[in-house]
Scaffold this motif. Sequence first.
Motif, mmCIF file in Angstrom:
data_model
loop_
_atom_site.group_PDB
_atom_site.id
_atom_site.type_symbol
_atom_site.label_atom_id
_atom_site.label_comp_id
_atom_site.label_asym_id
_atom_site.label_seq_id
_atom_site.Cartn_x
_atom_site.Cartn_y
_atom_site.Cartn_z
ATOM 1 N N THR A 498 0.751 -0.932 0.039
ATOM 2 C CA THR A 498 -0.084 -0.039 -0.052
ATOM 3 C C THR A 498 0.836 1.199 -0.181
ATOM 4 O O THR A 498 1.896 1.415 0.870
ATOM 5 N N LEU A 500 1.702 4.902 0.957
ATOM 6 C CA LEU A 500 1.164 5.749 1.777
ATOM 7 C C LEU A 500 1.546 7.264 1.534
ATOM 8 O O LEU A 500 0.590 8.136 1.393
ATOM 9 N N ARG A 599 3.081 0.591 3.247
ATOM 10 C CA ARG A 599 2.768 -0.338 4.119
ATOM 11 C C ARG A 599 2.689 -1.931 3.476
ATOM 12 O O ARG A 599 2.250 -2.132 2.449
ATOM 13 N N ASP A 604 4.836 -0.448 8.448
ATOM 14 C CA ASP A 604 5.556 0.658 7.728
ATOM 15 C C ASP A 604 6.983 0.378 7.350
ATOM 16 O O ASP A 604 7.602 -0.033 8.226
#
Lengths: 665, 665
Positions: A498, A500, A599, A604
């Motif tokens: 993902t 960010l 992520r 993270d």
Amino acid sequence: MSQQQSKTRVDTLITADFVITMNPAYDIHTPGAVAVKDDRIVAVGDQQTILETYVATERVDEGNAVVLPGLINTHGHTPMTLLRTLADDLRLDVWLMGYMMPVEREFVTPHFCWLGTQLAAAEMIRSGTTTFMDMYYFEEAVADAAVQAGMRAVCAQSVLKFPAPDAPSYEMGLERSRDYIMRWKDHPLVVPGVAPHAPYTVTPELIEAAVSLALEFDVPLHIHIAETAQEVDDHRKEYDMPPVPWLKKLGVFEAKTTAAHCVHIDEGEMRTFQHYNVGVAHNPSSNLKLASGIAPVKKMLDLGLNVGIGTDGAASNNDLDMLEEMRLAALLAKVATMNPTTLPARQALEMATIMGARAMHIEDLTGSLEPGKRADLIAISLDATRLTPQFRRDPDNLYSRLVYAAHQEDVRDVMVNGRWLMRDRRLLTIDAPALHAEANALAQKIDAFLMRREESVLSKLIAIGGVAQEKSFEVQVKVQDVDLKALEARLLATPDVTFLRGSERRQYDTYFIFDDQWGSRLRYREDEVMHLEGGDLIDVISRLTLTTTAKEREYENSIVLSRSRFDARGTRSRRFYREYFQPDRETEVHKERRRFHIRYGGTDLSVNLDRIIKPEGGGTFLEIKSRTWSQQDAERKARLISDLLAALDISPQALVKAEYVDLGE
Amino acid sequence: MSQQQSKTRVDTLITADFVITMNPAYDIHTPGAVAVKDDRIVAVGDQQTILETYVATERVDEGNAVVLPGLINTHGHTPMTLLRTLADDLRLDVWLMGYMMPVEREFVTPHFCWLGTQLAAAEMIRSGTTTFMDMYYFEEAVADAAVQAGMRAVCAQSVLKFPAPDAPSYEMGLERSRDYIMRWKDHPLVVPGVAPHAPYTVTPELIEAAVSLALEFDVPLHIHIAETAQEVDDHRKEYDMPPVPWLKKLGVFEAKTTAAHCVHIDEGEMRTFQHYNVGVAHNPSSNLKLASGIAPVKKMLDLGLNVGIGTDGAASNNDLDMLEEMRLAALLAKVATMNPTTLPARQALEMATIMGARAMHIEDLTGSLEPGKRADLIAISLDATRLTPQFRRDPDNLYSRLVYAAHQEDVRDVMVNGRWLMRDRRLLTIDAPALHAEANALAQKIDAFLMRREESVLSKLIAIGGVAQEKSFEVQVKVQDVDLKALEARLLATPDVTFLRGSERRQYDTYFIFDDQWGSRLRYREDEVMHLEGGDLIDVISRLTLTTTAKEREYENSIVLSRSRFDARGTRSRRFYREYFQPDRETEVHKERRRFHIRYGGTDLSVNLDRIIKPEGGGTFLEIKSRTWSQQDAERKARLISDLLAALDISPQALVKAEYVDLGE
């Protein structure tokens, strides 16, 4: 007998071959005499007339000597005698923030101020100074020490926007000032005052509060103004105007102001000073030693300003010798105007006496030998070889001898407020050997403090303050010679990744490398931040990171756990850090970085796609990093990074351990 | 006993808490010791080691003090101590040509040079100087005085193209130099040398002869170079190149040269110095006081030049304190480069010791504390308040204390060539009080000479020399508001008028007006001369004319007999004369003049047709003049002028008595 009875009785009659008055007519009495009663001068004049008019309890004949007003030191940080020659030949910021301020934070107490002022008084009295202006901390201790030494002083309590050794906030600094001023405002020797330190160390609110305090009690206000060109430039950037008009708007010059330095002010600013009767303290040695420049003193004098002379603190001079400063003021003005007739000897002596008193707003008390003024005077012997021969054709010759050739060794006697402080070079109010012993003992402690601090780069870093020690651990991996464009596309297309946020950066890293036991490396990074899509610069961030070459641990796939011992905003210049830390070597790495915060697996991670610009041919890199706090967490993250590398189709053989800094070596 | 026997015997063992060697490694021994035998240093080192190795007849423990090489003063005019503070705050030319040279012409004798050098030695020893370089007259007397004082010196005999106090011509100056060098070349303390004064006071032949003399005996050559920007500009105008390449072409740098000042030299010239190992003597106080500039010392040092420090003569300094010069050298270099890390304390001390010795080409003899060198050393006490406290963290701190804070008062002991010249600040070789008395007696004579000279403008004029007193009388008449064109036509058409020659002039007159008993007026005229028919400038003539307002006599028709007391070429600038004579007032008259020399009645007359340009509206004038020598001749000429006025149809009522100078008042 009858003649004796018709004479007026005074306490002391001082006679000498020459009496320089520095009164408005510049009268010199040859031979002359001064009559003193209590704390005041009763009469000054021709020797015979004075002797016919007065009879005294004490009769002092100076003979082949000049009696003149005591010298007036218009600017200093008196207690800093205790830091004399602690650190020299350094740039102002390294000297101030690297040495003076850390030591002051640790050592400055009321007793430090008392001891340093007493030490300074011993030196000042022996070099003919009777009055000084001070700006420091715990000003009441300075005032106490001055009074014990018998000297006259304007003692201005420093107020800064930063925490100071004597006040954690400026409000408390002002509170301390008010309390101090109230208790000292009628003292016969000390005039209390307030000292908002400088335009760059105050806030408008602080300045305004200091001004109203000065006005409320009608006491002097002391401030540094335009000491360096940098200060003026910075001020212009921040406030769109130089310091003087800014201070004027804040009402500073409504108070009885003495401005120290004023190296970089223009004619308009001088006219402001003239209009508001702002006194100037010119500090020639200090301005040379710190390479601040040569103040435009000739122009100030031509415009009618009251320019006094100061030594500044002993930490930037390194002595407190007004004879030397006076001479230097005269010499520098000549070369600055390329005219040897500029600032002749008499004018230099005037600056060091009556004009200094005017610059400090105490000319009603001292600065010249005139009836009614306090008896602040010195006798300078003319016996020395350096003052031989004695020409008498030109009356200005006497001023020449004092300004261009006299040394402190020639100052024989010193009186302040009618009281002798030195006779025949023997100090009467100060126990110098005891002060020396105590100052040397303190110096040993300061030596030990600094040596301890300089044992490691880390402790030197902490010493310059503003940051707390902090450890951080990172799991990281690097892959060399990647196709950045393709890899970026692959990364963002990877399932479970993902995105960010991200940025494009140009990073200019300077590594200061130390051959110490830890292999310390201090990285100074200037980071230009842009949007990932390109466009204008969003921000420039300077950061300072201390690492050691020792890796904490290595995991499979060359994933390493590294420790950074310090990471903070780099608030000073690269040059500052270089001069302060004095690394054994230095290397530079510049790179373009596309930085992605993603992520992955619920965690993270930072992914950096880097192109090395310097050294040339440094290649391209993928870097994956994550902060960590525990061994368990580190192991989990190392596994996650391995998974991501596999998902990106990168084989474990491609991984490298080299740090960027080693590319530049 | 056996241990004692195994030790080597020396004359003197000196121990101290610190011994600064200024050897190539900059070793400091803490605590240290120096062993001296005869005139040499036998050993320098760690105190314990030295004490275990040597036993001495004399044992001196300096305690809390630094023993270091004696300071080396690389440039001065030593006997000029006798002219100290005679005249200050003046421009170089006024100071030199108005005061120094006239007094030197009158007073400089071998005894003057001996006395002045002894006086200088007293001051130099007390301020820690052990070696000096001199350039003056009667150099053998300087050498004698140095030897009597026990000091080391390079004494270079001045040679100039002008008559000097010790030589009416440069050939005789060179002869004197040769004779002196031959007799002194093997002296243990004095190195003789030759000093062609400066590029602007020599001729190429003189320079070449001085160089061959220096080469023949392998002795140092001392010369002033590029002290002022004016000197360099003038040299460029005259020779199409600056002084350094000109001197190089003349072979000067083949000799062991020491160049004083070098304020205005560029990098190429510095490279020439580097190539030929030319030493530089930097004189910070003198260069400031005479507003010559700040020498580019940092660049010289970076290029590897040997730059020593000098005080210059006491007449332009005004003392001979090397501690002060060293400090000033360090401070000035910082402000000149705007960098406070420039010229740190250790380098300043190096310049004042070993580098000074190299600049003087005597580094094999002195400049550092190393075995085999002559024992030239000083002890500086560290007890003073100005040297307190004592930090030890940074070894450079010791250099800082010496350079930035030590004063001559701290110099306790001085040894040269193995002999003590001062112990506990008591001079052992010089009777200072006797010297003072003699110097003061001489000063009275110089005062009287100058006061006599300054009684009148005329005697001041004569004192600056180059001209003889001369009186001239003129018969003259003036007519105002004439029609210049018509009058010129009428004049040339008048029967019996023979036109001899004429010119058109623009005359710029400055009148210096004195309120003295004679009403002296000194006219400085710049006269631009053209042909009567116009066209280019033929010549510009500057003349100086002294008149008094008193008219000798008036004849009928307002024809006056006036006296000019002095009339000569004005070889110096208007500014020079203004500053030298210090008139009470000053006024300017500018005019266009058509000047006709005619013969009339068998007599030569000047007829001037003048239009006053300044002051504005000054009008037009006819002026008729003739020089005269006797009253009879004056009366005859007055009658002739009356006749000519009648022939020109000018009525006696039109005549005016006003002088042009009064127009401008």
